[in-house]
Design an enzyme around this catalytic site. Structure first.
Site, mmCIF file in Angstrom:
data_model
loop_
_atom_site.group_PDB
_atom_site.id
_atom_site.type_symbol
_atom_site.label_atom_id
_atom_site.label_comp_id
_atom_site.label_asym_id
_atom_site.label_seq_id
_atom_site.Cartn_x
_atom_site.Cartn_y
_atom_site.Cartn_z
ATOM 1 N N MET A 269 -4.374 8.748 12.223
ATOM 2 C CA MET A 269 -5.428 8.989 11.233
ATOM 3 C C MET A 269 -6.445 10.011 11.739
ATOM 4 O O MET A 269 -7.641 9.902 11.473
ATOM 5 C CB MET A 269 -6.137 7.669 10.868
ATOM 6 C CG MET A 269 -5.201 6.587 10.372
ATOM 7 S SD MET A 269 -6.029 4.996 10.132
ATOM 8 C CE MET A 269 -6.410 4.548 11.835
ATOM 9 N N ASP B 12 0.838 -1.196 0.000
ATOM 10 C CA ASP B 12 0.000 0.000 0.000
ATOM 11 C C ASP B 12 0.871 1.243 0.000
ATOM 12 O O ASP B 12 2.055 1.182 -0.334
ATOM 13 C CB ASP B 12 -0.981 -0.027 1.178
ATOM 14 C CG ASP B 12 -0.283 -0.256 2.515
ATOM 15 O OD1 ASP B 12 0.879 0.181 2.653
ATOM 16 O OD2 ASP B 12 -0.887 -0.861 3.417
ATOM 17 N N LYS C 195 -5.076 2.314 -0.086
ATOM 18 C CA LYS C 195 -6.337 3.020 0.163
ATOM 19 C C LYS C 195 -6.060 4.091 1.218
ATOM 20 O O LYS C 195 -5.683 3.815 2.341
ATOM 21 C CB LYS C 195 -7.440 2.082 0.629
ATOM 22 C CG LYS C 195 -7.073 1.097 1.732
ATOM 23 C CD LYS C 195 -8.210 0.104 1.925
ATOM 24 C CE LYS C 195 -7.868 -0.956 2.957
ATOM 25 N NZ LYS C 195 -7.819 -0.459 4.312
#
Length: 518
Positions: A169, A32, A54
């Site tokens: 995040m 990723d 993603k």
């Protein structure tokens, strides 16, 4: 079988030894965004490289698609590495992938990695625990669908803890997180920091208090991915005071492993963060010369212009089981010391090496040597298919017989073919320096990326490479335009000299910045 491997957080060498060994032995690697692309070069050449990233605000593969891909690859009989940034089990959804693999009857194993929750603060000089200040640290997702207004659950309880709070995040919810903690009783004067590092294109660190950090982060323009740290240790800065001349510098490399690996070591020891932008691979060509005839005992010059040429030539001799003693009548010329070292490794010392390491200088030295000795021996050039024309042209103009033998071609490979930024033709890093080790590398770079990013300083291994860069047509609104940016040129055509040119320039820039402060 599938291995869920934590890539660590930041430079490629933060991966575990076990993780690296598995990567070097895999048949497929599924990766990723949050990994150092250098790691993909460690996978075998035959291995499939499958991007399934993603990120927030960007379309990417769903978790279901990722699990299905891992199962499909394993059922094809492949040894698969699922390469995940940080640690697979720290908000990496590695547990979901492990459960899916087990349910499908696939053998799987998890390999831990260094999590960004500890690594990013440490990189900025913030310890998540510190005696007398924080005896615990708590890692929290910055956004959750289950929490009130998207905020982390139990925010009120978190506000009452004395340890360090690390939110991952959570940048898009920074104001809400800070406000929620203060509403729950956390002092507005509590130290706080927003940190961008690891594999992010550039590094930023904003330090303030719980009451000010939101506005400070906005003014600094910090973008995801970023880590939020709240607690007394966020007020510390334990970063090492370093005299490394390239500390904080991001450098990109274009060239073959023979040169780029030396450059990478030299630059990293000087403190730089180094990325392989394009790596060139040598591919041996069908021989256009009879090696048996070359070893017929006649005197001739064998001329090499690269270590790659030496390797391909002697590999061909070995493949045809030709005894090296049959080359006793030959003399050997090399373009520079690196090529001479490659020849010496084969047990043969070069008879000629020019003082300046260019094709023009090599041609001039050969002409001078043969004219002085009154020889008219045949000269055999053993080199790349795209070798400089000046070498055979100069020798023929002087009346010498020349055979120009293309031994190999050079093909550019990307460190991470299939990643989103590379598909778009854009560099995924904000580079301070871009280093070219050959004129061919310049051509390959522009074919892939179109132009040198604004603000990036180019460094070339020699005048020929610099000349190619100067005249190369860059894409400028569809119209050809020569590259007019700053170019550093190594004093001699060696990896050491090229690295020194970059270090020298960085030191000059640092001195200029200090002078402007007064």
């Amino acid at each position: 079988m599938v291995f869920l491997v934590g890539a660590g957080c930041g430079p490629a060498d933060l991966i575990t030894v076990r993780g690296l060994r598995l990567l070097e032995q895999c048949d497929a690697v599924v990766y990723d965004d949050l990994i150092d692309r250098e790691l993909l070069l460690a996978a075998p050449e035959h291995a499939r490289r499958i991007y399934m990233g993603k990120r927030q605000g960007k379309h990417g593969a769903s978790q279901e698609e990722i699990c299905e891909t891992l199962i499909r690859l394993a059922r094809e009989g492949l040894r698969v590495v699922r390469l995940k940034g940080g640690d697979p089990y720290v908000f990496g959804r590695g547990g979901e992938e492990m459960l899916a693999l087990k349910a499908a009857g696939i053998f799987c194993e998890q390999v831990p990695g260094i999590t960004s929750a500890a690594a990013i603060p440490a990189e900025a000089g913030i310890p998540v625990t510190h005696r007398g200040m924080s005896r615990s640290f708590h890692v929290i997702t910055g956004h959750t669908a289950q929490g009130k207004e998207g905020l982390p659950e139990d925010l009120e309880k978190l506000a009452g803890l004395n340890g360090t709070l690390v939110f991952l995040m959570g940048l898009s919810r920074l104001d809400a997180i800070a406000g929620g903690l203060m509403k729950a009783g956390k002092s507005p004067d509590t130290p706080a920091a927003v940190l961008r590092g690891g594999c992010a294109p550039d590094r930023q660190a904003v330090r303030g208090t719980l009451g000010t950090i939101g506005e400070m982060a906005r003014q600094a323009g910090i973008k995801p991915p970023a880590v939020i740290v709240v607690g007394e240790t966020a007020g510390l800065n334990l970063s090492a005071e370093s005299a490394l001349p390239l500390l904080g510098v991001q450098a990109g490399l274009v060239g073959t492993p023979a040169v780029t690996e030396k450059l990478k070591s030299l630059l990293e020891h000087a403190g730089a963060r180094v990325h392989t932008v394009l790596r060139s691979r040598t591919e041996a060509l069908p021989l256009s010369i009879d090696l048996e005839a070359l070893c017929d005992g006649s005197p001739r010059w064998l001329v090499f212009t690269s270590a790659n040429g030496v390797r391909v030539f002697f590999d061909a001799l070995h493949g045809q089981k030709i005894d090296l003693r049959r080359l006793a009548a030959c003399r050997f010329a090399v373009i520079g010391p690196a090529t001479g070292d490659a020849l010496s490794d084969r047990g043969i010392l070069p008879d000629l090496c020019p003082e300046t390491y260019t094709s023009a200088a090599l041609a001039a030295a050969l002409v001078k040597r043969m004219e002085a000795e009154g020889e008219m021996e045949e000269t055999v050039l053993l080199r790349s298919r795209k070798g400089a024309k000046i070498l055979p042209e100069t020798l023929r103009a002087a009346g010498f017989a020349v055979r120009d033998v293309p031994l190999y071609d050079v093909r550019a490979i990307l460190p991470a073919e299939g990643g989103p930024a590379l598909e778009e033709g854009a560099l995924p890093w904000k580079l301070d320096y871009l280093l070219f080790s050959s004129a061919g590398g310049v051509e390959q770079f522009f074919a892939q990326y179109g132009a040198v990013p604004e603000g990036t300083v180019c460094a070339c291994i020699g005048e020929v490479t610099a000349g190619q860069l100067k005249k190369h047509a860059a894409k400028d609104s569809g119209r050809p335009a020569p590259y007019t940016g700053n170019i550093l040129t190594a004093r001699e055509a060696t990896a050491q000299a090229l690295a020194e040119a970059v270090i020298r320039d960085a030191q000059e820039q640092a001195c200029q910045k200090r002078a402007n402060m007064f």
